[in-house]
Design a protein around this motif. Structure first.
Motif, short mmCIF file in Angstrom:
data_model
loop_
_atom_site.label_atom_id
_atom_site.label_comp_id
_atom_site.label_asym_id
_atom_site.label_seq_id
_atom_site.Cartn_x
_atom_site.Cartn_y
_atom_site.Cartn_z
N ASP A 177 0.82 -1.12 0.09
CA ASP A 177 -0.06 0.07 -0.04
C ASP A 177 0.86 1.18 -0.15
O ASP A 177 0.26 2.38 -0.15
CB ASP A 177 -0.81 0.09 1.19
N LYS A 178 2.16 1.02 0.32
CA LYS A 178 3.02 2.42 0.17
C LYS A 178 4.37 2.14 -0.68
O LYS A 178 5.21 1.47 0.21
CB LYS A 178 3.15 3.06 1.76
N THR A 179 4.27 2.42 -1.63
CA THR A 179 5.63 2.09 -2.34
C THR A 179 5.86 3.07 -3.43
O THR A 179 4.81 3.69 -4.00
CB THR A 179 5.54 0.67 -3.19
N PHE A 180 7.11 3.17 -3.86
CA PHE A 180 7.72 4.30 -5.05
C PHE A 180 7.34 3.54 -6.09
O PHE A 180 7.43 3.90 -7.29
CB PHE A 180 8.63 4.78 -4.66
N TYR A 181 7.54 2.05 -6.12
CA TYR A 181 7.52 1.37 -7.47
C TYR A 181 6.45 1.58 -8.37
O TYR A 181 5.27 1.64 -7.94
CB TYR A 181 7.69 -0.23 -6.98
N GLY A 182 6.95 1.69 -9.72
CA GLY A 182 6.09 1.89 -10.70
C GLY A 182 5.62 3.79 -10.89
O GLY A 182 5.31 3.81 -11.87
N GLY A 183 6.40 4.23 -9.95
CA GLY A 183 6.28 5.69 -10.11
C GLY A 183 7.76 6.16 -10.47
O GLY A 183 8.67 5.42 -10.77
N ARG A 205 1.44 -11.92 1.87
CA ARG A 205 0.57 -11.28 3.19
C ARG A 205 1.05 -9.78 3.16
O ARG A 205 2.21 -9.68 3.08
CB ARG A 205 1.14 -12.13 4.14
N SER A 206 0.19 -8.99 3.03
CA SER A 206 0.62 -7.42 2.95
C SER A 206 0.21 -6.87 4.01
O SER A 206 -0.95 -6.78 4.49
CB SER A 206 0.01 -6.64 1.73
N HIS A 207 1.08 -6.13 4.47
CA HIS A 207 0.74 -5.00 5.95
C HIS A 207 0.30 -3.82 5.19
O HIS A 207 0.60 -3.45 4.14
CB HIS A 207 2.03 -4.70 6.56
N CYS A 208 -0.71 -3.35 5.79
CA CYS A 208 -1.50 -1.90 5.36
C CYS A 208 -1.48 -1.17 6.56
O CYS A 208 -2.07 -1.31 7.34
CB CYS A 208 -2.77 -2.51 4.86
N ASN A 209 -1.30 0.01 6.19
CA ASN A 209 -1.43 1.22 7.14
C ASN A 209 -2.62 1.39 7.86
O ASN A 209 -3.70 1.74 6.85
CB ASN A 209 -0.60 2.53 6.38
N VAL A 235 -3.78 9.50 9.91
CA VAL A 235 -3.55 10.23 8.61
C VAL A 235 -4.57 9.44 7.37
O VAL A 235 -5.10 9.88 6.50
CB VAL A 235 -1.95 10.24 8.24
N SER A 236 -4.27 8.36 7.23
CA SER A 236 -4.47 7.26 6.45
C SER A 236 -6.15 7.00 6.59
O SER A 236 -6.92 6.55 5.64
CB SER A 236 -3.95 6.09 6.23
N GLY A 237 -6.56 6.63 7.77
CA GLY A 237 -7.85 6.34 8.24
C GLY A 237 -7.81 4.82 7.69
O GLY A 237 -7.02 4.06 7.88
N LEU A 238 -8.81 4.48 6.74
CA LEU A 238 -9.18 3.14 6.08
C LEU A 238 -8.78 3.19 4.84
O LEU A 238 -9.14 2.32 4.04
CB LEU A 238 -10.21 2.59 6.44
N LYS A 239 -8.40 4.46 4.28
CA LYS A 239 -8.39 4.76 2.65
C LYS A 239 -7.26 3.60 2.26
O LYS A 239 -7.56 3.27 1.05
CB LYS A 239 -7.79 6.21 2.42
N ASN A 267 -8.22 0.89 -0.72
CA ASN A 267 -7.74 1.03 -2.15
C ASN A 267 -6.93 -0.43 -2.18
O ASN A 267 -6.90 -0.81 -3.39
CB ASN A 267 -6.30 2.18 -2.09
N LEU A 268 -6.45 -0.83 -1.17
CA LEU A 268 -5.73 -2.23 -1.20
C LEU A 268 -6.64 -3.29 -1.52
O LEU A 268 -6.55 -4.08 -2.55
CB LEU A 268 -4.86 -2.40 -0.18
N GLN A 269 -7.75 -3.45 -1.01
CA GLN A 269 -8.68 -4.20 -1.04
C GLN A 269 -9.32 -4.14 -2.61
O GLN A 269 -9.67 -5.36 -3.07
CB GLN A 269 -9.89 -4.02 -0.24
N ALA A 270 -9.53 -2.85 -3.08
CA ALA A 270 -10.10 -2.99 -4.60
C ALA A 270 -8.93 -3.57 -5.51
O ALA A 270 -9.55 -4.00 -6.39
CB ALA A 270 -10.26 -1.32 -4.97
#
Length: 460
Positions: A125-131, A182-186, A190-194, A198-201
């Motif tokens: 959920d938090k990467t610079f990869y692809g950008g 298995r992905s950890h997600c913030n 600040v992020s709330g559940l956003k 996004n990751l679930q989508a």
């Protein structure tokens, strides 16, 4: 903070070795650029297998070991045909044997078939990869509190790109043979559940070719950021695991932090996967407290994963042995990134005592680290270099770190995978055997998940 500096040192030194290996050609390059056109997860211009029932010819399978006394010195192989139907391997046949001539057939080109890889600790959920390339300055003495303040500023910048970059990172993982993660997600104020939404989508869209559980991760501290209500919301929203972080150095109250973590897990019948970077006596105390909590709470047996667990590297052999015996009895799992640094993790000793040790790539080109290949075979290679005396047998056993303990041959050299009714989740590798694949981090040519080819190419 010493523990945070140690973590960065592990990441930095590991990344330097991987980068050096890539420069000298021992690491397989990414099989396509991030911008390569794709259709249904497969690079355009390749054969896209969407058939529910088909044959795959010329698959190289391991058949046994040749021994010198009790030591494996060579792996024997044979070409076979797989019959795949509804995501399962329904039969292993003589090569190019097609009892049903009406079924489509494809050609693996003699590539070695290995179990699909499993990345069991990553942050999609938090990467610079692809950008665009981005490397943030990390002054000496940066603490975990400094990183929390940085994330509070950085996360709003990253959120508009979460879905796109998570998708590209999944592409990278698939190109390396990984289909389970298995992905950890913030989860933070600040992020709330956003980030979770996004990751679930993204994962829902990629579900046919990629399975991933989500850990709700209070990166800014479960108590420090007062995010227990958000964590409970995340459980109700479908997160699979309750995460945590350094209960002493971040939350400042080890028992209260861990009690809160376990209570959320019990209330929602979820597993626990906590980041524990602490290498001080507080880290050892936290491990002992968690194991004791599981011992006293039968509902938690088999539901605790301790990620990193660097404190174990500070124990002597007898202490590790005693703690590992308790951990194995309670089915406590260790998730390690196979770090390279000043501390030597007792991974082999843990495994020898029956503790399940799984691995992951963790940071892949993000604000924690500019390194990361997203390659579980590279992790198996690092484990082999650090922890074993290499020979045909031990190198082939090291593959288990990339595949979640699924191996083609058992210790006696008997084939145990694949067999009829196994999931058709595998990777084709340009190697002669598992030992070579681990030692050389051999190139992958195609990745399959439950019968569907999700990356690469085979012959028609």
């Amino acid at each position: 903070m010493k523990e945070n500096n140690s973590r960065r040192e592990f990441l930095s030194q590991s990344g330097k070795m991987v980068t050096a290996a890539a420069l000298f050609g021992s690491v397989a390059p990414v099989a396509y650029a991030a911008g390569t056109p794709r259709e249904n997860g497969v690079a355009k211009g390749t054969v896209n297998i969407n058939d529910k029932h088909y044959y795959l010819d010329n698959v190289l399978l391991e058949t046994g070991f040749e021994f010198d006394g009790s030591v494996p010195v060579h792996t024997t192989t044979a070409l076979q045909t797989l019959e795949i139907s509804d995501g399962k391997i329904v039969a292993l046949r003589d090569n190019k044997s097609h009892p049903d001539a009406t079924l489509p057939r494809y050609d693996a080109g003699g590539k070695l078939m290995l179990p699909a890889m499993r990345d069991m600790h990553i942050h999609l959920d938090k990467t610079f990869y692809g950008g665009p390339w981005r490397s943030l300055n990390r002054p000496a003495g940066t603490t975990i509190q400094d990183m929390i303040r940085l994330e509070q500023k950085l996360l709003p910048e990253l959120q508009p790109y979460t879905r796109e970059r998570a998708g590209k990172l999944i592409d990278l993982l698939q190109s390396k043979g990984t289909t389970v993660a298995r992905s950890h997600c913030n989860i933070d104020p600040v992020s709330g559940l956003k980030n979770l939404e996004n990751l679930q989508a993204v994962l829902a869209q990629r579900k046919p070719g990629f399975d991933c559980d989500i850990v709700a991760f209070p990166q800014h501290g479960l108590l420090l950021s007062k995010c227990e209500p958000l964590m409970r919301d995340a459980m109700q929203a479908g997160a699979h695991y309750v995460g945590g972080l350094d209960p002493t150095n971040v939350d400042g109250a080890m028992e209260k932090s861990l009690d809160t973590l376990f209570q959320i897990a019990l209330d929602y019948d979820k597993g626990v996967d906590i980041h524990l970077h602490e290498t001080s006596p507080a880290g050892v105390a936290a491990v002992n407290y968690m194991v004791q909590t599981v011992e006293n709470t039968p509902a938690l047996k088999g539901k605790l994963t301790i990620s990193h667990a660097f404190a174990l590297a500070t124990l002597n052999e007898k202490q590790v042995d005693e703690l590992a015996t308790r951990m194995a009895a309670q089915q406590v799992t260790i998730a390690s990134t196979v770090p390279i640094g000043t501390l030597h993790m007792p991974l082999k000793q843990l495994r020898d005592k029956g503790v399940f040790v799984m691995t992951g790539t963790d940071s892949v080109i993000d604000h924690w680290s500019p390194y990361g290949l997203g390659d579980m075979l590279e992790k198996a290679n690092l484990y082999a270099q650090l922890y074993i005396r290499p020979n045909e047998g031990t190198l082939s056993r090291a593959l288990s770190f990339a595949t979640g303990d699924v191996l083609p041959l058992n210790d006696k050299g008997e084939r145990v995978w694949p067999k009829a009714q196994d999931d058709a989740s595998f990777v084709l590798v340009d190697a002669s055997c598992s030992a070579e694949a681990v030692a050389r981090i051999s190139p992958r040519t195609a990745t399959f998940h439950k019968g569907k080819m999700v990356w690469g190419s085979v012959g028609a």
